[in-house]
Scaffold this motif. Structure first.
Motif, mmCIF file in Angstrom:
data_model
loop_
_atom_site.group_PDB
_atom_site.id
_atom_site.type_symbol
_atom_site.label_atom_id
_atom_site.label_comp_id
_atom_site.label_asym_id
_atom_site.label_seq_id
_atom_site.Cartn_x
_atom_site.Cartn_y
_atom_site.Cartn_z
ATOM 1 N N THR A 3 -9.487 -102.541 -86.092
ATOM 2 C CA THR A 3 -8.655 -101.763 -85.183
ATOM 3 C C THR A 3 -9.142 -102.021 -83.768
ATOM 4 O O THR A 3 -10.311 -101.790 -83.446
ATOM 5 N N LEU A 4 -8.231 -102.532 -82.936
ATOM 6 C CA LEU A 4 -8.574 -102.845 -81.554
ATOM 7 C C LEU A 4 -8.661 -101.573 -80.727
ATOM 8 O O LEU A 4 -7.832 -100.666 -80.885
ATOM 9 N N LYS A 5 -9.637 -101.499 -79.845
ATOM 10 C CA LYS A 5 -9.756 -100.373 -78.920
ATOM 11 C C LYS A 5 -8.782 -100.606 -77.769
ATOM 12 O O LYS A 5 -8.767 -101.683 -77.166
ATOM 13 N N THR A 6 -7.951 -99.614 -77.473
ATOM 14 C CA THR A 6 -7.000 -99.728 -76.378
ATOM 15 C C THR A 6 -7.721 -99.444 -75.061
ATOM 16 O O THR A 6 -8.349 -98.404 -74.906
ATOM 17 N N GLN A 7 -7.607 -100.393 -74.127
ATOM 18 C CA GLN A 7 -8.259 -100.289 -72.831
ATOM 19 C C GLN A 7 -7.215 -99.918 -71.777
ATOM 20 O O GLN A 7 -6.125 -100.486 -71.771
ATOM 21 N N CYS A 28 -3.560 -101.911 -83.879
ATOM 22 C CA CYS A 28 -3.742 -101.314 -82.550
ATOM 23 C C CYS A 28 -2.839 -100.097 -82.421
ATOM 24 O O CYS A 28 -1.915 -99.895 -83.206
ATOM 25 N N GLN A 29 -3.129 -99.313 -81.387
ATOM 26 C CA GLN A 29 -2.287 -98.160 -81.080
ATOM 27 C C GLN A 29 -0.919 -98.643 -80.623
ATOM 28 O O GLN A 29 -0.761 -99.786 -80.191
ATOM 29 N N VAL A 30 0.047 -97.775 -80.712
ATOM 30 C CA VAL A 30 1.396 -98.058 -80.233
ATOM 31 C C VAL A 30 1.705 -97.141 -79.062
ATOM 32 O O VAL A 30 1.021 -96.148 -78.847
ATOM 33 N N GLY A 31 2.741 -97.464 -78.329
ATOM 34 C CA GLY A 31 3.174 -96.617 -77.227
ATOM 35 C C GLY A 31 3.977 -97.419 -76.222
ATOM 36 O O GLY A 31 3.881 -98.646 -76.148
ATOM 37 N N ASP A 32 4.779 -96.715 -75.440
ATOM 38 C CA ASP A 32 5.645 -97.361 -74.463
ATOM 39 C C ASP A 32 4.879 -97.976 -73.297
ATOM 40 O O ASP A 32 5.460 -98.692 -72.490
ATOM 41 N N ALA A 81 6.500 -96.980 -80.784
ATOM 42 C CA ALA A 81 6.140 -96.341 -82.051
ATOM 43 C C ALA A 81 7.294 -96.364 -83.046
ATOM 44 O O ALA A 81 7.083 -96.607 -84.235
ATOM 45 N N GLU A 82 8.510 -96.136 -82.579
ATOM 46 C CA GLU A 82 9.650 -96.063 -83.502
ATOM 47 C C GLU A 82 9.939 -97.404 -84.180
ATOM 48 O O GLU A 82 10.599 -97.448 -85.204
ATOM 49 N N LEU A 83 9.414 -98.490 -83.644
ATOM 50 C CA LEU A 83 9.606 -99.806 -84.234
ATOM 51 C C LEU A 83 8.381 -100.282 -85.022
ATOM 52 O O LEU A 83 8.519 -100.922 -86.064
ATOM 53 N N LEU A 84 7.160 -99.947 -84.546
ATOM 54 C CA LEU A 84 5.958 -100.604 -85.057
ATOM 55 C C LEU A 84 4.902 -99.700 -85.695
ATOM 56 O O LEU A 84 3.943 -100.204 -86.278
ATOM 57 N N LEU A 91 -0.527 -96.876 -86.701
ATOM 58 C CA LEU A 91 -0.925 -98.045 -85.921
ATOM 59 C C LEU A 91 0.019 -99.218 -86.174
ATOM 60 O O LEU A 91 0.751 -99.244 -87.158
ATOM 61 N N CYS A 92 -0.025 -100.191 -85.279
ATOM 62 C CA CYS A 92 0.746 -101.422 -85.414
ATOM 63 C C CYS A 92 -0.112 -102.473 -86.112
ATOM 64 O O CYS A 92 -1.264 -102.701 -85.714
ATOM 65 N N ALA A 93 0.420 -103.119 -87.136
ATOM 66 C CA ALA A 93 -0.284 -104.196 -87.836
ATOM 67 C C ALA A 93 0.044 -105.523 -87.151
ATOM 68 O O ALA A 93 1.207 -105.825 -86.874
ATOM 69 N N ILE A 94 -1.020 -106.304 -86.873
ATOM 70 C CA ILE A 94 -0.895 -107.580 -86.172
ATOM 71 C C ILE A 94 -1.405 -108.682 -87.098
ATOM 72 O O ILE A 94 -2.514 -108.583 -87.622
#
Length: 109
Positions: A3-7, A28-32, A81-84, A91-94
């Motif tokens: 899990t990546l840390k969001t900076q 990773c976290q999601v968000g606009d 978030a509504e997509l990923l 969280l979003c999977a990469i």
């Protein structure tokens, strides 16, 4: 899967820290206001896949795929978030077609 840390980018500046892409993928976290910066240091193109979790009228939305050229980089986002967002952990999977010489940072503006 790491899990990546969001900076967070700030007015005072940010010198982002990049993590090596994990062969099994990352999250990773999601968000606009969240995006990814992918750097490909290899001699071949790499495809980054973000797993879509949304559905429209019961039909699954296709995953998002972004080619990152050899010795190039791409910024991908925002990550809505509504997509990923995974219904399991939010969280979003990469995924990466190859992870050698690939680094990634999750950033928020």
């Amino acid at each position: 899967m790491a899990t990546l840390k969001t900076q967070t980018v700030a007015l005072s500046g940010l010198s982002p820290t990049y993590a090596s892409a994990t062969s099994g993928g990352d999250k990773c976290q999601v968000g606009d206001r969240v995006f990814l910066h992918i750097k490909n240091g290899s001699a071949s193109s790499v495809t980054v896949t973000l797993t879509a979790t949304a559905a429209v009228r019961g039909q699954a939305v296709n995953d998002l795929t972004v080619p990152v050229p050899a010795s190039g980089d791409r910024m991908i986002g925002p990550l809505p978030a509504e997509l990923l967002a995974s219904p399991t952990d939010g969280l979003c999977a990469i995924g990466y077609s190859a992870s050698a010489s690939v680094t990634v940072a999750a950033l928020r503006i």
